[in-house]
Design an enzyme around this catalytic site. Structure first.
Site, PDB file in Angstrom:
ATOM      1  N   LEU A 294      58.835  42.571  53.954  1.00 48.61           N
ATOM      2  CA  LEU A 294      58.350  42.255  52.463  1.00 48.61           C
ATOM      3  C   LEU A 294      57.323  41.664  53.137  1.00 48.61           C
ATOM      4  O   LEU A 294      56.291  40.861  52.615  1.00 48.61           O
ATOM      5  CB  LEU A 294      59.736  41.718  51.824  1.00 48.61           C
ATOM      6  CG  LEU A 294      58.777  41.777  50.189  1.00 48.61           C
ATOM      7  CD1 LEU A 294      57.538  42.874  50.135  1.00 48.61           C
ATOM      8  CD2 LEU A 294      59.474  41.032  49.084  1.00 48.61           C
TER       9      LEU A 294
ATOM     10  N   ARG B 119      44.640  45.579  53.897  1.00 51.40           N
ATOM     11  CA  ARG B 119      44.166  47.002  53.530  1.00 51.40           C
ATOM     12  C   ARG B 119      44.335  47.692  52.393  1.00 51.40           C
ATOM     13  O   ARG B 119      43.485  48.131  52.243  1.00 51.40           O
ATOM     14  CB  ARG B 119      45.960  47.722  53.872  1.00 51.40           C
ATOM     15  CG  ARG B 119      45.646  47.655  56.497  1.00 51.40           C
ATOM     16  CD  ARG B 119      44.578  47.299  56.502  1.00 51.40           C
ATOM     17  NE  ARG B 119      44.379  47.408  57.976  1.00 51.40           N
ATOM     18  CZ  ARG B 119      43.397  47.212  58.680  1.00 51.40           C
ATOM     19  NH1 ARG B 119      42.651  47.475  58.284  1.00 51.40           N
ATOM     20  NH2 ARG B 119      44.081  46.721  60.544  1.00 51.40           N
TER      21      ARG B 119
END
Lengths: 312, 312, 312, 312
Positions: free
Chosen positions: A221, A231
């Site tokens: 995570l 991104r």
């Protein structure tokens, strides 16, 4: 997105099968499990497996014997504290695995994140399908005049039509020639029995970079959030942001407290440099600061004003 | 191993709670989940969570849409092939999380493996319990005369008694003084209200290296097998091998096909160097080779003969 | 710091020997090379080797054929841009290697950074010297009342004297007993010929955590700056900050442009969360915001006001 | 290989400039520094920088104060011991940086090694040259009939001629159309002033996978040797083995003792599984073992006989 009937059947069979487990389980993510979330024209993201939940972050931070905690609000507070102070290791205790179908030029950006596990479909071993990414008209952007790695306005008219024609024709022709060089029909038999067929590991070099590939991609995570912060950012190329968006939804379903903390302390956060902080203090003291006496470059000044929602 | 009633209750509560999941599930590992497997005098290993199974290795290697395969024997064959040819990425698609209690000097060796996620109990933040590793009499070994980092015969008699007395007394005294410097009673109140108490992050420096610590440790199957190949090896220090043993059992319960392949191609395998291979060919041709005309050093010769089960 | 005559001679011999190289070379760092920069009572940091300079960052960012660039000011501007926008890979192209002597409890924090290469002096193989860290009086801090992992006021009077006595006595006694259990004199001969001596790998467990160890530690510039941003921070324990300080000086000598960018955009920078940013905009608009109507917790409010240099 | 005059001048300027350094220096590698070693039709490998030498491996293994050791033969013996027993950390203390020009499909295999630092030439930011890999006739191999990811015989006659024509024509046409879509001439001005030009980050998707890219690639010696052991292997695709070959030469020039140990204990070594070892013992005892009573699969039997140089 174009899944074959066999692929859809495989997905449905996976979704239909359940078992009892003692592990941490997240119903909202179970609901999404194995489903193909469509991205771009032929791509997708599927969650294949996961480990841990919000409580697992807390459990690891406390090195506790039990499954976590009594009160959800206490856990959320600790998670916010950990996120704010960049304690990364408790977030590494959750893991997720995706199946992703994506154009090769996107895969080449994506793979630069080295802290994940990857198994890619091998074009040395198998033959790639005849599927290419062709931008939707609204994403067919011109080169930016001001930013060498950015996009400008959307192309229109004849230029847009010509670009789409070229992209389609070149991808189709190179794939057709790829198959011709392989000399292997859909039945696995030679197309021309008088020919040997070029090695797969060589023939693939004729494909264009918008050809779709696919991989299994597994990550913890903490590193997933780092990937998404880069991104999902406005500076990232649209075609990879298109993947980040549904992945953020899977994170929200999986670890809602961590997601909320991430949204507040990362996605929506702004970092001011030491010189910017000096300007900020002057502004707060009521001084009318201008770029030329700010100590900041024009670019930094513009970035700072944008972050504060002020005219540059 | 000494778990408190609260800890045992937490473990039992975790084991008692089950949920339905669509994920790959391994009943044999579910059976072990959360249980403390005892190691050394006060240590343990507990499996806290896992992701994937044997079929997940196959699924990733094939980048398939479904949950894997029809025939177990086919999967096992592919897994053996992948292990033999050192295809590491499919094994990275399985992940496991342990809770481990271990002496600090063991933790210092263990942490050298950098490809895992770790959350350690913080002695900056909390107070360490009064628990130390004291070797059982049969593990109280003398220094090896021939190997600078090895063990010789077991100590006996007065020397053994003296060593055990010193280890016990020093660990007890340094921990007592640690508590005294902290000036904090079990109720969290000052022992001596006239004193401030030394900072925890400083007081801990008085503890000896056999004091127990604990951590959550998460790793993928490929890197776990690499860790176990080094730490289950006869050259590893006994105190870390003692942890590798029950961990191997958890791997066997979790991914039996991968475990069998690992046993055959790693644990039980032998690597012969180019010069050793030359000797081997001469031996197979019926030649009577001796160390002095083998091209191998005495040490390498001895290692090779040992691997072949021949007298050096 | 206490180096033996042999060690000092080795260092001087290394410094005296030079060779011609075609590689990027930094005179200011050459000046520091091999020298032991003292830290704490017996520790040090030594730069042993380095690769690259400011120009190498630029060269990698541009994937250029030559050694870099014409104008230093242009390079500095690009380096500032890369640092501001968190382009990490060009900074990974510089590498540095240190020899560090440090107490074991500091080494345990330090090793949590996994992106470095480490070779530690082995107490399985060798015998550790009789050197312990004893805090200077001004660093003998009480436990913080408000922060469970922080320090409060400095201890004084009888409590300080008692703590120092305990630390000194316990470290000395446990090391004396370590040597007694090893039964090995400085000449390598048994102290008591009638005894075997405990294995080194076991005897070391009797040492306290303030015993000094040492290692070679090699890291790229990007990860070094990340390490320093955490370990030079006011929240880090003093004993590791004491190492970060001279290491920052070595970075400044090595890559002055990257160092200046790091100082402005990392060390001196502040990150405001989305809720903090909302508060900031209200403040800039002239509104008198108070904690209770800010949407921030008391702790976050205090952190924000501290960053802005305002009274909480 | 096709370097421009500017590039050659940059390389010569780098080679001509030397400075004095106190660092470990390797004359044989200095001799190669910056030179482009040709690979395939347009590719190359250049050593840009390095850190450490054979003595640095020894120095780190011993955590010594000086530059290493008295006797070269002693060092070589220790290096062989470290390699044989897979002590990887001392080899991590040496680092090397390459500039590589390579086809994109090779770059995609190469990047799977995650333990390196990479800066790739950006086709989001810049325009890629019109250079493609076209196999030499002797490397134009047919698909293997027995190995799905292998090569068979070399293509000849009309089939070879057709394949080369297709590869050349498709690469040329897609690059021509790439430039046409960019609408940017060599002078940076629009080719057709009435058009905007497609964004670079989009236009690149039209390029084929044999287009050349380039990057800076930096790695430590341990991970480089691992990379080379996989990529210099007969099972690796020829086009990446072509890069491994000159890189092995650079390793040999740089750290000759480590290279010799690598050759003996890795490149030329063979690992026998537990079942193979059982067969080996029977063979050495003079028994005539055949595949069907060996406990090995046909494939494993063939692999074993090949390693021993015996007929299968």
């Amino acid at each position: 997105m174009s899944l074959t009937d066999d692929q859809l059947a495989d997905i449905e069979a996976s979704r239909a099968s359940t078992a009892a487990t003692r592990r941490a389980t997240v119903p909202a993510l179970e609901e999404l499990l194995y489903q193909a979330l469509p991205v771009l024209d032929h791509g997708f993201v599927r969650v294949i497996d996961y480990m841990g939940d919000d409580a697992a972050i807390v459990q690891a931070a406390r090195v506790s014997y039990g499954r976590g905690t009594k009160r959800v609000s206490e856990d959320a507070g600790l998670i916010r504290y950990l996120m704010r102070h960049r304690h990364s290791t408790p977030f590494e205790m959750c893991e997720i695995k995706y199946h992703v179908k994506l154009p090769i030029f996107v895969a080449r950006q994506w793979i630069r994140h080295r802290t994940a596990n990857v198994n890619e479909y091998s074009a040395r071993y198998s033959i790639l399908d005849r599927e290419f990414y062709i931008p939707a008209p609204e994403h067919l952007a011109a080169q930016s005049a001001s930013n060498r790695q950015g996009r400008g306005a959307v192309l229109t008219g004849q230029e847009a039509a010509d670009v789409l024609d070229l992209l389609r024709a070149d991808a189709a022709r190179t794939h057709d020639n790829y198959v011709a060089m392989l000399n292997e029909g859909p039945d696995g038999q030679p197309i021309d029995p008088g020919r040997q067929g070029l090695a797969r590991e060589l023939a693939r070099m004729n494909l264009t970079l918008n050809t779709y590939t696919q991989w299994y991609w597994k990550i913890d995570l903490h590193n997933l959030l780092h990937f998404l912060s880069l991104r999902a950012d406005a500076h990232a190329q649209y075609e990879i942001r298109a993947y980040a968006a549904p992945m953020l939804e899977t994170v929200k379903a999986w670890v809602p407290a961590a997601y909320a903390a991430f949204r507040d302390y990362r996605l929506g956060a702004v970092t001011f440099s030491a010189p910017m902080l000096a300007v900020l203090k002057r502004l707060l003291a009521g001084e009318a600061v201008e770029q030329k006496d700010s100590g900041l470059s024009k670019r930094e000044w513009a970035e700072m004003m944008a972050a504060l929602g002020r005219a540059a």
